[in-house]
Design an enzyme around this catalytic site. Structure first.
Site, mmCIF file in Angstrom:
data_model
loop_
_atom_site.group_PDB
_atom_site.id
_atom_site.type_symbol
_atom_site.label_atom_id
_atom_site.label_comp_id
_atom_site.label_asym_id
_atom_site.label_seq_id
_atom_site.Cartn_x
_atom_site.Cartn_y
_atom_site.Cartn_z
ATOM 1 N N LYS A 248 0.829 -1.199 0.000
ATOM 2 C CA LYS A 248 0.000 0.000 0.000
ATOM 3 C C LYS A 248 0.866 1.253 0.000
ATOM 4 O O LYS A 248 0.411 2.336 -0.260
ATOM 5 C CB LYS A 248 -0.926 -0.015 1.205
ATOM 6 C CG LYS A 248 -1.827 -1.233 1.153
ATOM 7 C CD LYS A 248 -3.092 -1.068 1.940
ATOM 8 C CE LYS A 248 -4.027 -2.245 1.707
ATOM 9 N NZ LYS A 248 -3.610 -3.444 2.442
HETATM 10 N N1 GLU Z 1 -6.477 -9.354 5.125
HETATM 11 C C1 GLU Z 1 -5.372 -10.050 4.554
HETATM 12 C C2 GLU Z 1 -4.588 -9.103 3.680
HETATM 13 O O1 GLU Z 1 -5.112 -8.130 3.180
HETATM 14 C C3 GLU Z 1 -5.799 -11.238 3.731
HETATM 15 C C4 GLU Z 1 -5.840 -12.436 4.536
HETATM 16 C C5 GLU Z 1 -6.372 -13.674 3.846
HETATM 17 O O2 GLU Z 1 -6.787 -13.619 2.681
HETATM 18 O O3 GLU Z 1 -6.395 -14.701 4.510
HETATM 19 O O4 GLU Z 1 -3.448 -9.313 3.506
#
Ligand code: GLU
Length: 309
Positions: A248
Site C-alpha cells: 500500500k
Molecule cells: N487481510 C489479509 C490481507 O489483506 C488477507 C488475509 C487472507 O486472505 O487470509 O493481507
C-alpha cells in the site's frame, strides 16, 4: 455451494495486488456459480480506520466486483467487519485452553494482528515462555500484560493448494508457537481468519502466495477447533517493475494515480494473470468465460514499467 471471499485489510488505498486478489477470488467463485462474502479485516483499528474501509468498498463497487452477504451492516450486500466480531474470537480462544500460554517477550506480537506478508519477514519463535513455572508467570504478569501463544506440534502439516500444489510445513520447526492474542488484547489474524472463514461458510480462500506459509497454521487451528477447512488457492504476487512486492506504500500501484477505467484495469490485470491474452478492457463478468486456474502462472508477476502505455 461454493462460497468465496474478499478479505482486504484497509490499511490504505486498494492497490493492484489487492485488486488482482479480489478479481481472482470473484472469478473463481462466480465461475462455479458461487457466492462471495466481503469481510473487512480491520482488527488493527489504529492501522485500519473506517475511512479506508469505506474507500475500499467504493473501489470494489467501481471495479464491478460484487459480493452477496453481510447482515451485520444491515443490508444484504453490506460487509462484515472483524473489529466487530471479537466475541467470536474470544469463544474460540477459550476452546483452546490448555494449548495456549502467556508470553511476555516484548516483541512477540508485532505483526500478529495483520496477515504476515513477505516484507514482514518470518521469525521462528524459540519457545522462551512455553515452560515458565506458575510462579515465573505470576511474577512477570505484574510487570507486563502477556500475549497468548498457541503450542504447536512437532509434525508436518500437509495440504494441496488448488493452484500451487502440494505444500507442507512442520510448525515447530518452521514457525514455532504463534500468537493468538496480542498483549493489548487484540486478536491475531491467524485466529480471526479461521473463525471467520468457518463462520461465513467460506469454501475457497484465494490469496497471495506469501500467505501460503500461514496456511498450515490455519489448518492446525481448524483441526483444534473442529471446523471444516476451505480449499486454498494461492496466486503469484505482483511485483513492482524493480522486483519488490507491491504494498500500500507504493503510490504508483494505487488507484489514486492510475487514470484508467475499471474495465481497462481489469483487462490488463487479467492479461498479466495469464487468462486474457488480448489485455482488452473488460468487465469482471466478461472475463468469466476465459478464466481458469491452469492459465494463471505460479511464479511472481513483475509489472511492466508503463502498465497502461
Ligand atoms: N487481510 C489479509 C490481507 O489483506 C488477507 C488475509 C487472507 O486472505 O487470509 O493481507
Amino acid at each position: 455451494m461454493t462460497v468465496g471471499r474478499f478479505a482486504p485489510s484497509p490499511s490504505g488505498r486498494i492497490h493492484l495486488g489487492n485488486i488482482l486478489c479480489c478479481l481472482l477470488a470473484w472469478l473463481s467463485a462466480r465461475r462455479k456459480g458461487g457466492r462471495v462474502v466481503l469481510r473487512i479485516e480491520d482488527l488493527d483499528t489504529a492501522r485500519c480506520p473506517m475511512r479506508h474501509a469505506d474507500q475500499m468498498i467504493r473501489d470494489l463497487r467501481w471495479l464491478g466486483l460484487d459480493w452477496d452477504e453481510g447482515p451485520e451492516a444491515g443490508g444484504k450486500n453490506g460487509p462484515y467487519f472483524q473489529s466487530r466480531r471479537t466475541a467470536l474470537y474470544q469463544t474460540a480462544l477459550e476452546k483452546l485452553e490448555g494449548l495456549v500460554y502467556p508470553c511476555f517477550c516484548t516483541r512477540a506480537e508485532l505483526h500478529a494482528a495483520s496477515a504476515p506478508h513477505r516484507e514482514d519477514g518470518q521469525t521462528i519463535y524459540a519457545g522462551t515462555c512455553r515452560d515458565l513455572t506458575p510462579a515465573q508467570r505470576a511474577e512477570r504478569a505484574e510487570r507486563r500484560a502477556p500475549a497468548l501463544r498457541l503450542k504447536v506440534p512437532d509434525r508436518e502439516i500437509h495440504f494441496t493448494d488448488g493452484h500451487m500444489g502440494a505444500y507442507a510445513e512442520n510448525l515447530a520447526r518452521d514457525c514455532g508457537d504463534f500468537v493468538l492474542r496480542r498483549s493489548d488484547g487484540m486478536f491475531a489474524y491467524q485466529l480471526a481468519v479461521v473463525v471467520d472463514d468457518a463462520a461465513m461458510g467460506v469454501t475457497e480462500v484465494v490469496r497471495g502466495a506469501d500467505l501460503l506459509s500461514s496456511t498450515p497454521r490455519q489448518l492446525y487451528l481448524y483441526q483444534l477447533l473442529e471446523l471444516t477447512p476451505p480449499e486454498f488457492y494461492h496466486f503469484p504476487l505482483l511485483l513492482s517493475p524493480d522486483g519488490r512486492r507491491l504494498s500500500k506504500r507504493d503510490a504508483d500501484a494505487g488507484l489514486d494515480s492510475l487514470r484508467v477505467t475499471a474495465e481497462e484495469l481489469l483487462g490488463r490485470l487479467a492479461q498479466l494473470a495469464g487468462f486474457h491474452p488480448s489485455g482488452a478492457p473488460s468487465t469482471a463478468e466478461g472475463l468469466l468465460a476465459e478464466f481458469s486456474w491452469e492459465k494463471v502462472p505460479r511464479e511472481d508477476i513483475r509489472l511492466p514499467e508503463n502498465l497502461f502505455a
